[in-house]
Structure formats: structure tokens, C-alpha cells
Design a protein around this motif. Structure first.
Motif, short mmCIF file in Angstrom:
data_model
loop_
_atom_site.label_atom_id
_atom_site.label_comp_id
_atom_site.label_asym_id
_atom_site.label_seq_id
_atom_site.Cartn_x
_atom_site.Cartn_y
_atom_site.Cartn_z
N LEU A 217 5.08 -10.54 -4.02
CA LEU A 217 5.71 -11.49 -5.20
C LEU A 217 4.87 -11.12 -6.33
O LEU A 217 5.91 -10.83 -7.35
CB LEU A 217 4.81 -12.54 -4.69
CG LEU A 217 4.52 -14.25 -6.16
CD1 LEU A 217 6.40 -14.73 -6.09
CD2 LEU A 217 3.88 -15.11 -5.17
N LEU A 218 3.60 -10.08 -6.65
CA LEU A 218 3.22 -9.82 -7.64
C LEU A 218 4.11 -8.96 -7.97
O LEU A 218 4.71 -8.58 -9.43
CB LEU A 218 1.58 -8.84 -7.37
CG LEU A 218 1.01 -8.56 -8.05
CD1 LEU A 218 0.92 -9.72 -9.37
CD2 LEU A 218 0.31 -7.83 -7.99
N GLU A 219 4.22 -7.69 -6.91
CA GLU A 219 5.57 -6.84 -7.30
C GLU A 219 7.08 -7.31 -7.92
O GLU A 219 7.33 -6.97 -9.25
CB GLU A 219 5.15 -6.01 -6.25
CG GLU A 219 4.14 -5.14 -5.37
CD GLU A 219 4.53 -4.42 -4.30
OE1 GLU A 219 5.49 -5.04 -3.43
OE2 GLU A 219 5.20 -2.75 -4.43
N LEU A 220 7.37 -8.13 -6.99
CA LEU A 220 9.30 -8.81 -7.36
C LEU A 220 8.08 -9.19 -9.31
O LEU A 220 9.27 -9.17 -9.92
CB LEU A 220 9.13 -9.95 -7.02
CG LEU A 220 10.42 -10.96 -7.32
CD1 LEU A 220 11.41 -9.70 -7.40
CD2 LEU A 220 10.69 -11.96 -6.46
N TRP A 221 7.23 -9.98 -9.60
CA TRP A 221 7.23 -10.16 -10.83
C TRP A 221 7.23 -9.96 -11.88
O TRP A 221 7.10 -9.74 -13.05
CB TRP A 221 5.78 -11.74 -10.98
CG TRP A 221 4.96 -11.09 -12.45
CD1 TRP A 221 3.87 -11.19 -13.30
CD2 TRP A 221 5.77 -12.16 -13.34
NE1 TRP A 221 4.56 -11.64 -14.17
CE2 TRP A 221 5.12 -12.39 -14.31
CE3 TRP A 221 6.85 -13.28 -13.34
CZ2 TRP A 221 5.64 -12.92 -15.23
CZ3 TRP A 221 7.19 -14.27 -14.42
CH2 TRP A 221 6.69 -13.67 -15.23
N LEU A 222 6.19 -8.64 -11.62
CA LEU A 222 6.24 -7.18 -12.40
C LEU A 222 7.83 -6.55 -12.24
O LEU A 222 7.25 -6.32 -13.36
CB LEU A 222 5.39 -6.39 -12.16
CG LEU A 222 4.97 -4.84 -12.97
CD1 LEU A 222 4.91 -5.24 -14.56
CD2 LEU A 222 4.13 -3.58 -12.33
N PHE A 223 8.14 -6.52 -11.49
CA PHE A 223 10.02 -5.81 -11.72
C PHE A 223 10.25 -6.65 -12.79
O PHE A 223 11.35 -6.44 -13.08
CB PHE A 223 10.07 -5.72 -10.40
CG PHE A 223 11.24 -5.23 -9.81
CD1 PHE A 223 11.34 -3.79 -9.74
CD2 PHE A 223 12.82 -5.19 -10.09
CE1 PHE A 223 12.40 -2.70 -9.37
CE2 PHE A 223 13.94 -4.51 -10.14
CZ PHE A 223 13.86 -3.21 -10.11
N SER A 224 10.43 -8.12 -12.55
CA SER A 224 11.05 -9.00 -13.11
C SER A 224 11.11 -8.99 -14.20
O SER A 224 11.79 -9.12 -15.94
CB SER A 224 11.50 -10.20 -12.68
OG SER A 224 10.13 -10.83 -12.34
N LEU A 225 9.84 -8.74 -15.10
CA LEU A 225 9.32 -9.20 -16.09
C LEU A 225 9.87 -7.80 -16.80
O LEU A 225 10.55 -8.13 -18.24
CB LEU A 225 7.55 -8.73 -16.36
CG LEU A 225 6.85 -9.29 -17.90
CD1 LEU A 225 7.41 -10.28 -18.13
CD2 LEU A 225 5.55 -8.82 -17.53
N LEU A 226 9.10 -6.59 -16.43
CA LEU A 226 9.96 -5.65 -16.91
C LEU A 226 10.75 -5.90 -17.34
O LEU A 226 11.84 -4.74 -18.23
CB LEU A 226 9.31 -4.39 -16.20
CG LEU A 226 7.82 -3.95 -16.15
CD1 LEU A 226 7.69 -2.52 -15.30
CD2 LEU A 226 7.05 -3.64 -17.61
N LEU A 227 11.81 -5.99 -16.21
CA LEU A 227 13.56 -6.10 -16.61
C LEU A 227 13.91 -6.66 -17.54
O LEU A 227 14.81 -6.35 -18.50
CB LEU A 227 14.25 -5.78 -15.00
CG LEU A 227 14.30 -4.94 -13.96
CD1 LEU A 227 15.18 -5.21 -12.61
CD2 LEU A 227 15.22 -3.34 -14.52
N SER A 228 12.88 -7.87 -17.23
CA SER A 228 13.29 -8.95 -18.70
C SER A 228 13.18 -8.46 -19.90
O SER A 228 14.52 -8.10 -21.30
CB SER A 228 13.32 -9.98 -18.70
OG SER A 228 13.73 -11.00 -19.30
N LEU A 229 12.13 -8.39 -19.81
CA LEU A 229 11.41 -7.03 -21.42
C LEU A 229 12.90 -6.28 -22.03
O LEU A 229 12.96 -5.82 -23.30
CB LEU A 229 9.84 -6.91 -21.78
CG LEU A 229 9.69 -8.44 -21.50
CD1 LEU A 229 7.91 -7.66 -20.93
CD2 LEU A 229 9.63 -8.64 -22.36
N ALA A 230 13.55 -5.17 -20.92
CA ALA A 230 14.22 -4.23 -21.16
C ALA A 230 15.93 -4.87 -21.62
O ALA A 230 16.25 -4.14 -22.40
CB ALA A 230 14.12 -3.42 -19.74
N ALA A 231 16.15 -5.94 -20.86
CA ALA A 231 17.10 -6.11 -21.29
C ALA A 231 17.22 -7.01 -22.61
O ALA A 231 17.83 -6.97 -23.64
CB ALA A 231 17.18 -7.70 -20.04
N GLN A 232 15.93 -7.56 -23.29
CA GLN A 232 15.63 -8.58 -24.49
C GLN A 232 15.82 -7.38 -25.50
O GLN A 232 16.49 -7.42 -26.45
CB GLN A 232 14.97 -10.10 -24.08
CG GLN A 232 14.79 -10.76 -23.01
CD GLN A 232 13.94 -11.66 -23.95
OE1 GLN A 232 13.33 -11.91 -25.00
NE2 GLN A 232 13.07 -11.98 -22.32
#
Length: 282
Positions: A217-232
Motif C-alpha cells: 500500500l505504501l509503495e502504491l501510494w508513493l508510485f501513484s503520487l509521483l505519477l500524478s504529480l508528473a502528469a500535472q
């Protein structure tokens, strides 16, 4: 003011949805087919994106060195093919292509007018388009051709979910401007909504294919956070570029969606980041 959409607004939204669905169908068909179809499709995307960028920059009197840009981009795609790394892993193929492009385009300027503005923006276009798009070829074969389609789908899911979340949350709750001088319509609330929807989408997606993505869960949260920030970030960079060139859209590619660069701006940042994160996590 009545917040309900007007008929014209409803028709525009329907056009956007239908063209988006058609684009997604073609996209996933190409990605499913593998490298033989992805390679020419990438070059077509690169060509169309370059022409849009050329027209935008021309409004500011800035030219691109198209022969070197297109030739260097094509070479970079070939040097991003995974079989090269399988057979000659000791060679940094993409960096070789970048070095050849730099030496060639700089030598051209030394001999043909020393236009440093043209050189700088051509280098920017090279890194912005073919360098980023080349990671699609690597992701499609990571860790192998069977599972690569799932890996390549990660930045697509994250980018689309971020876009949808930011749009609807921003329209409903948006108050504080995120980057008013670059994109007045984007809000902090929309940005947070995009991050949240991206996490939910990736959590659902990776849960369905747990054997491919054994994230905690922690890895997934970090993964999704970084990808979402990169997309924005990718979205904001393209907004900055459009504002610099004085245009509303980068072109007319899909009905209701503007130009091609308007559609792939976030992916240009999430493709490379996904490759780095997948290599790091797995």
C-alpha cells in the motif's frame, strides 16, 4: 449563474467523450500489437507533435532544425528498441543517440549561422518528444513482451485518472488557483482531486493484476503520487508553452480536444518516470 450545462456545452462534452473513446480504442490496439506497430505509430505521433510545436513557435519567430530533429528522433526510437539492450547491454544506446544529435545539430549551427535560439529549442523539442516517447518501447518489453502491456498501461491509467479527477473535482470544489499565470483554470483542489483519483484507479487496477504488480500500500501510494504529480507537471509545462506562443490549443487533432500535444502532454512526463520507478520497485 445557472451551473447546468447549455445544450451547446452538452454537445461539446459528447464530442469530447466520443473522440476520446475512439482515440483510446486505437491507442490500446496499437499497444497490444507490440513493437512492430508501436514503432511506426510513435514516429507518426512524433511527426505530428513536431509540426504542432513548429507552428506554435513560429508565432514567436522561432524556427526548429527539422531535418536534424526528425532524423535524430527516428534514430533515438531505433536505439530505444529493447533487443539492442538484450544483445548489447553494455552500450548506453539512448545516450549514444543523444550525443550524436547534439554533435550534429551543434556542428550545423557552427557552419550555418550559429542560431543558438534554433539550437536550444530544437534540443528542447528533442528531449520533449522523442526522448520521452522512446520509453514507450522500453516499457512495452518490461519485464517481457507478455507482461509489458500491463507495465505500459500504468502511466496511461495514472494520467487519465489524474486528468479526470482534476477536472471534475476542480469544477466542483475549486477555489484556490494552482498556477494562475500559466493556467488560470487549474486549482489546488483539482490537483488534490487528481492525486486521489489516480491512487484509487491504480489501487483498483493493480489489485486486478496483483501477480504483475505486487505493490504494498505504501509503495502504491508513493508510485501513484509521483505519477500524478508528473502528469500535472506535464500539463502545466504544455500550458506554459502555449501561453509563451500565444495559442489556446496546440492544434486540431481530435474534435473537442485540441491538438495532439494537448492530449499527450502528461504522458510525456509519466512514461519516463514509470520506467524508472518500475525498474526501481521491481
Amino acid at each position: 449563474m445557472d451551473p447546468r450545462p447549455t445544450p451547446a456545452g452538452g454537445e461539446e462534452l459528447a464530442t469530447r467523450v466520443l473522440s476520446a473513446l475512439a482515440g483510446l480504442f486505437v491507442l490500446f490496439l496499437v499497444l497490444w500489437a507490440g513493437l512492430l506497430l508501436i514503432l511506426p505509430a510513435l514516429f507518426l505521433v512524433f511527426l505530428l507533435g513536431t509540426l504542432e510545436l513548429k507552428e506554435m513557435l513560429a508565432r514567436r519567430g522561432i524556427a526548429l532544425n527539422l531535418p536534424f530533429l526528425l532524423g535524430g528522433g527516428g534514430l533515438l526510437f531505433l536505439f530505444s528498441l529493447p533487443p539492442l539492450y538484450w544483445h548489447f547491454p553494455q552500450v548506453p544506446w539512448r545516450e549514444v543517440a543523444l550525443g550524436l544529435f547534439l554533435m550534429g545539430s551543434l556542428s550545423y549551427e557552427l557552419l550555418k549561422g550559429a542560431d543558438l535560439t534554433r539550437f536550444a529549442f530544437t534540443l528542447f523539442a528533442f528531449l520533449y518528444l522523442p526522448w520521452s516517447l522512446g520509453y514507450v518501447l522500453l516499457l512495452r518489453e518490461t519485464p517481457d513482451s507478455a507482461l509489458g502491456l500491463w507495465t505500459l498501461s500504468l502511466p496511461l491509467v495514472a494520467s487519465f485518472a489524474t486528468d479526470i479527477g482534476a477536472y471534475f473535482v476542480g469544477r466542483t470544489f475549486g477555489q484556490r488557483k494552482l498556477a494562475p499565470e500559466i493556467s488560470p483554470g487549474k486549482t489546488v483542489e483539482g490537483s488534490l482531486g487528481g492525486i486521489a483519483v489516480s491512487f484509487l484507479a491504480l489501487a483498483l487496477y493493480t489489485g486486478l493484476v496483483r501477480e504483475v504488480f505486487p505493490f504494498g500500500l505504501l509503495e502504491l501510494w508513493l508510485f501513484s503520487l509521483l505519477l500524478s504529480l508528473a502528469a500535472q507537471l506535464g500539463d502545466l509545462v504544455e500550458s506554459m508553452l502555449k501561453r509563451y506562443c500565444g495559442v489556446k490549443d496546440s492544434g486540431r487533432f481530435l474534435p473537442g480536444h485540441g491538438g495532439l500535444l494537448d492530449r499527450i502532454d502528461s504522458l510525456l512526463f509519466t512514461f519516463p518516470l514509470t520506467y524508472f520507478l518500475v525498474v526501481l520497485f521491481t
